[in-house]
Design an enzyme around this catalytic site. Structure first.
Site, mmCIF file in Angstrom:
data_model
loop_
_atom_site.group_PDB
_atom_site.id
_atom_site.type_symbol
_atom_site.label_atom_id
_atom_site.label_comp_id
_atom_site.label_asym_id
_atom_site.label_seq_id
_atom_site.Cartn_x
_atom_site.Cartn_y
_atom_site.Cartn_z
ATOM 1 N N ALA A 20 45.112 59.466 41.755
ATOM 2 C CA ALA A 20 46.080 59.777 40.705
ATOM 3 C C ALA A 20 46.159 61.281 40.455
ATOM 4 O O ALA A 20 47.253 61.861 40.393
ATOM 5 C CB ALA A 20 45.714 59.038 39.417
ATOM 6 N N ALA A 50 37.483 52.409 47.295
ATOM 7 C CA ALA A 50 38.445 51.309 47.403
ATOM 8 C C ALA A 50 38.466 50.756 48.824
ATOM 9 O O ALA A 50 38.854 51.452 49.768
ATOM 10 C CB ALA A 50 39.840 51.780 46.998
ATOM 11 N N GLY A 53 43.498 48.090 50.058
ATOM 12 C CA GLY A 53 44.537 48.854 50.716
ATOM 13 C C GLY A 53 45.627 49.209 49.734
ATOM 14 O O GLY A 53 45.406 49.279 48.525
ATOM 15 N N GLU A 118 46.028 39.597 51.205
ATOM 16 C CA GLU A 118 45.024 39.484 50.153
ATOM 17 C C GLU A 118 45.462 38.447 49.133
ATOM 18 O O GLU A 118 46.622 38.005 49.125
ATOM 19 C CB GLU A 118 44.773 40.846 49.488
ATOM 20 C CG GLU A 118 44.047 41.815 50.398
ATOM 21 C CD GLU A 118 43.677 43.124 49.731
ATOM 22 O OE1 GLU A 118 42.912 43.890 50.331
ATOM 23 O OE2 GLU A 118 44.162 43.387 48.613
ATOM 24 N N HIS A 233 35.889 41.855 39.648
ATOM 25 C CA HIS A 233 36.068 41.489 41.049
ATOM 26 C C HIS A 233 35.122 40.343 41.371
ATOM 27 O O HIS A 233 33.937 40.394 41.051
ATOM 28 C CB HIS A 233 35.782 42.669 41.974
ATOM 29 C CG HIS A 233 36.362 42.497 43.337
ATOM 30 N ND1 HIS A 233 35.885 41.562 44.226
ATOM 31 C CD2 HIS A 233 37.401 43.115 43.958
ATOM 32 C CE1 HIS A 233 36.590 41.623 45.344
ATOM 33 N NE2 HIS A 233 37.522 42.555 45.207
ATOM 34 N N ARG A 278 42.468 36.995 41.146
ATOM 35 C CA ARG A 278 41.086 37.428 40.935
ATOM 36 C C ARG A 278 40.453 36.842 39.682
ATOM 37 O O ARG A 278 39.271 36.504 39.682
ATOM 38 C CB ARG A 278 41.030 38.963 40.865
ATOM 39 C CG ARG A 278 41.173 39.615 42.222
ATOM 40 C CD ARG A 278 41.078 41.111 42.110
ATOM 41 N NE ARG A 278 41.084 41.707 43.438
ATOM 42 C CZ ARG A 278 41.069 43.023 43.663
ATOM 43 N NH1 ARG A 278 41.048 43.860 42.645
ATOM 44 N NH2 ARG A 278 41.072 43.489 44.887
ATOM 45 N N HIS A 337 35.435 45.749 37.574
ATOM 46 C CA HIS A 337 36.049 46.437 38.707
ATOM 47 C C HIS A 337 37.234 47.315 38.319
ATOM 48 O O HIS A 337 37.387 48.409 38.846
ATOM 49 C CB HIS A 337 36.501 45.387 39.716
ATOM 50 C CG HIS A 337 37.091 45.932 40.978
ATOM 51 N ND1 HIS A 337 36.364 46.709 41.859
ATOM 52 C CD2 HIS A 337 38.340 45.821 41.506
ATOM 53 C CE1 HIS A 337 37.135 47.045 42.890
ATOM 54 N NE2 HIS A 337 38.338 46.536 42.685
ATOM 55 N N GLU A 361 44.392 54.502 36.642
ATOM 56 C CA GLU A 361 43.716 53.437 35.898
ATOM 57 C C GLU A 361 43.601 53.729 34.411
ATOM 58 O O GLU A 361 43.568 52.804 33.600
ATOM 59 C CB GLU A 361 42.330 53.196 36.497
ATOM 60 C CG GLU A 361 41.654 51.943 35.996
ATOM 61 C CD GLU A 361 40.359 51.629 36.729
ATOM 62 O OE1 GLU A 361 39.661 50.700 36.291
ATOM 63 O OE2 GLU A 361 40.052 52.310 37.732
ATOM 64 N N ARG A 372 45.499 42.533 37.372
ATOM 65 C CA ARG A 372 46.075 43.331 38.456
ATOM 66 C C ARG A 372 46.133 42.556 39.767
ATOM 67 O O ARG A 372 45.152 41.935 40.180
ATOM 68 C CB ARG A 372 45.237 44.599 38.653
ATOM 69 C CG ARG A 372 45.700 45.464 39.828
ATOM 70 C CD ARG A 372 44.877 46.721 39.925
ATOM 71 N NE ARG A 372 43.496 46.474 40.303
ATOM 72 C CZ ARG A 372 43.054 46.446 41.556
ATOM 73 N NH1 ARG A 372 43.892 46.612 42.571
ATOM 74 N NH2 ARG A 372 41.777 46.242 41.805
ATOM 75 N N LEU A 378 45.997 51.763 43.869
ATOM 76 C CA LEU A 378 46.338 53.032 44.510
ATOM 77 C C LEU A 378 47.848 53.236 44.499
ATOM 78 O O LEU A 378 48.342 54.348 44.291
ATOM 79 C CB LEU A 378 45.818 53.064 45.948
ATOM 80 C CG LEU A 378 44.303 52.961 46.151
ATOM 81 C CD1 LEU A 378 43.965 53.019 47.642
ATOM 82 C CD2 LEU A 378 43.572 54.059 45.411
#
Length: 517
Positions: A20, A50, A53, A118, A233, A278, A337, A361, A372, A378
Site C-alpha cells: 500500500a 503473503a 496472490g 482459491e 486464516h 475462510r 490474519h 489493510e 475478505r 494486495l
C-alpha cells in the site's frame, strides 16, 4: 535534498512500506514523498509474507463482474457493490502495471500468466509469483522501483502521532528515531500501516502488526468502521512458532483436504467443502479443536511430492518444522490474519479528517465487507493507490502548518502489557465470541489501556465494537447471537469506544456492589 529540509507545501508523508505504501509513493511521482517505515525497506511488512496472490479476472472464462460477485458473496452482505466492481475492473490493468515495473509473475507453457484457484472464487483468477511467494515477489519489485525513484526518500523511524493545525486538519507527523522525537510537516499524510493480527496470540502477521496506524487515526478523531471483523486464516501451521507460518489457501485449491486425526473430512457436509469462505472453514476447524479433535491439511501424494516446485515457501516451512508434506498431514489451526475493519475512507482513500488518507489493510474501503475474499488484499491496496495520489494532487495543501503544535504526549508502557493483551484477545475476542467474554475483555483491556498500553487501547476498540454487534456475520461470530440482523456497518470513534467501556465498567461496579449488599 534531505528529508528534514523538504518544503511542507510539497511533501507527502506515507507511513508504511508494504504494497500500500510503496504503490502510493510511486503513484505520487514526481511529488516529493517521505516514506516513513519502522523497519528497513523490504522488512517487517505483511506484504512480504503473503503466500496467496492477486485476484484478477483475466482468464477467457472470467470477467470483472464475476470477480465482483464473488467478492460480494464472501463479504456476507456488507461489501459495497460499486467498490467491488470498481476494484475488480481495475485488477487487470494493475497486473499490467506491476509487470511494467518489473514484477515477475508465474507463466504457463504458452507464456501466459498462470492462474490459480482459491476458496470462494468461481474461476481460476489468482495471479502468483514464485508459486506461493507472491507477496515477496511484488514487494521486491516495488522496493526496486521506489529505490530508483529520486522523489521518494525513506526514513526509518516510528510514527508517534499526527500533527494537526488549529482547524484539526492533519499537517504532518511526529516521529521518533534513536530516542529522539521530531516533527515532519507535510501537505498530506497517508497511513499504510497494515493490520492488527499481532494483537492475538495466534497470528500469521509480523510482530509489528498491532494496529498502530488505526490508533494514530483514532487519536486524530477519524471515524472507524467495522472494527469487529477480524479474519482468521483457517490453515496456520500449528507447530509452536510465533508468528505462525501459513499453509496457503491455494493448496486447497489444488486438492488438499482438511482431515482430523482419524482421517475424517472436517468440512464434510458443509456447503463449499474445503473451498468454503475462510470464516466458515475457520469456524469448522475451531469447533473441531474445541471438541478435542486435531485438524490437519492433507497434502499427501502427488501434491505433497510436487510441493517444493509448486509451493516452495510452504515446502520450506514444513521442512524447517520437520514435516514431510508428501508423507504426513500438516497440523493446522485458525490464526488472526487480516482486519476487514479500519479507518473509514471514501472512494479516493480520504478519511473524514482533512489532510489524512489511508490505504491497504488499515483502511475500510467497503471492498471486504464482513469477510475478505482470498487474494483481494494486495489488489485493494494497489487499486486505491492511484485514486489516493490523484486526490492528494487535487487537494489544497494543509493550512497553518507553521502554527501546528506537537500533540499531547501519550503515556506508553513500552509494550509491557502486549503478552497479556494477546492472550486476552485470543481467548475472548477470537473466532467465536459471546457477551460475557467480551465484557470481561473490555474491563481488563480498559485497565491496561489506562497504564499506557497502545495494544490494549486498540484491542479495547475492537472488543467494544464486537459487543455492540449482536449477530453473527462473516468474521464476527457470536455463539449467543447465531442469527443475522439488519445489514448495517459499525461506525465509531475512539471517544465513542471509551465512553462505551466506561459504561460497561460502571455497570460492573454497580452489579458487584449489589451482590455485596
Amino acid at each position: 535534498m534531505s528529508i528534514v529540509s523538504r518544503s511542507p507545501a510539497d511533501r507527502v508523508i506515507v507511513v508504511g512500506a508494504g504494497v500500500a505504501g510503496l504503490a502510493t509513493a510511486l503513484r505520487l511521482v514526481p511529488r516529493p514523498v517521505t516514506l516513513v517505515t519502522a523497519s528497513p525497506l523490504g522488512d517487517g511488512t505483511a506484504t512480504g509474507w503473503a503466500q496467496g496472490g492477486i485476484a484478477a479476472a483475466i482468464g477467457p472464462d472470467d470477467a470483472p463482474v464475476l470477480h465482483a460477485a464473488d467478492t460480494e458473496a464472501a463479504g456476507a452482505g456488507l461489501t459495497e457493490p460499486d467498490v467491488a466492481l470498481a476494484v475488480a475492473g481495475a485488477a487487470p490493468g494493475l497486473i499490467d502495471w506491476l509487470v511494467e515495473i518489473g514484477v515477475g509473475f508465474d507463466r504457463d507453457a504458452d507464456g501466459c500468466l498462470a492462474l490459480g484457484l482459491e476458496a470462494a472464487h468461481s474461476r481460476r483468477r489468482i495471479v502468483r509469483g514464485r508459486g506461493d511467494s507472491t507477496g515477496a515477489t511484488v514487494l521486491e519489485g516495488l522496493v526496486k522501483a521506489a529505490r530508483a525513484t529520486p522523489s521518494i526518500e525513506v526514513l526509518v523511524a516510528e510514527a508517534k502521532a499526527l500533527m494537526q493545525d488549529a482547524n484539526g486538519a492533519v499537517c504532518g507527523l511526529v516521529c521518533e528515531s534513536d530516542g529522539a522525537s521530531f516533527r515532519l510537516p507535510a501537505r498530506a499524510v497517508v497511513l499504510a500501516t497494515g493490520g492488527v493480527g499481532s494483537l492475538y496470540a495466534a497470528t500469521t502477521n509480523p510482530r509489528g502488526a498491532t494496529g498502530s496506524g488505526l490508533l494514530l487515526a483514532a487519536r486524530a478523531g477519524a471515524t472507524l468502521r467495522d472494527l469487529e471483523f477480524v479474519q482468521f486464516h483457517p490453515t496456520a501451521i500449528d507447530a509452536g512458532a510465533d508468528p505462525m507460518p501459513l499453509a496457503t489457501e491455494a493448496l486447497r485449491g489444488e486438492g488438499a483436504a482438511l482431515i482430523d486425526g482419524a482421517g475424517e473430512r472436517v468440512m464434510a457436509g458443509i456447503r463449499g467443502g474445503d473451498l468454503a469462505p475462510r470464516d466458515v472453514v475457520a469456524r469448522a476447524i475451531f469447533q473441531a479443536r474445541a471438541s478435542g479433535r486435531e485438524v490437519f491439511l492433507d497434502t499427501r501424494g502427488d501434491l505433497g511430492r510436487s510441493m517444493a516446485r509448486r509451493f516452495p515457501t510452504v515446502a520450506g516451512l514444513c521442512a524447517g518444522l520437520g514435516i514431510d508434506p508428501a508423507a504426513q498431514p500438516i497440523p493446522v489451526r485458525p490464526a488472526a490474519h487480516y482486519h476487514m475493519g479500519g479507518v473509514l475512507v471514501d472512494a479516493e482513500g480520504r478519511t473524514d479528517v482533512p489532510g489524512l488518507w489511508a490505504c491497504g489493510e488499515v483502511a475500510s474501503t467497503g471492498l471486504h465487507g464482513a469477510n475478505r475474499l482470498a487474494s483481494n488484499s494486495l489488489l485493494e491496496a494497489l487499486a486505491f493507490s492511484g485514486p489516493i495520489a490523484a486526490s492528494i494532487e487535487a487537494a489544497p495543501p494543509a493550512s497553518l502548518i507553521g502554527e501546528a503544535t506537537m500533540p499531547a504526549r501519550h503515556r506508553s508502557d513500552g509494550g509491557r502489557a502486549l503478552p497479556e493483551v494477546r492472550a486476552l484477545m485470543e481467548r475472548r475476542v477470537g473466532v467465536v465470541r459471546d457477551a460475557a467474554g467480551l465484557r470481561a475483555a473490555i474491563l481488563r483491556l480498559r485497565a491496561l489501556a489506562e497504564t499506557g498500553s497502545d495494544a490494549a487501547l486498540t484491542g479495547l476498540m475492537i472488543a467494544v465494537c464486537a459487543l455492540s454487534r449482536q449477530e453473527s456475520r462473516g468474521g464476527h461470530w457470536r455463539n449467543d447471537f447465531s442469527g443475522q440482523a439488519a445489514r448495517t456497518h459499525t461506525l465509531t470513534t475512539l471517544a465513542d469506544c471509551l465512553r462505551a467501556a466506561e459504561r460497561i465498567a460502571a455497570d460492573q461496579t454497580l452489579a458487584e456492589s449489589l451482590t455485596d449488599a
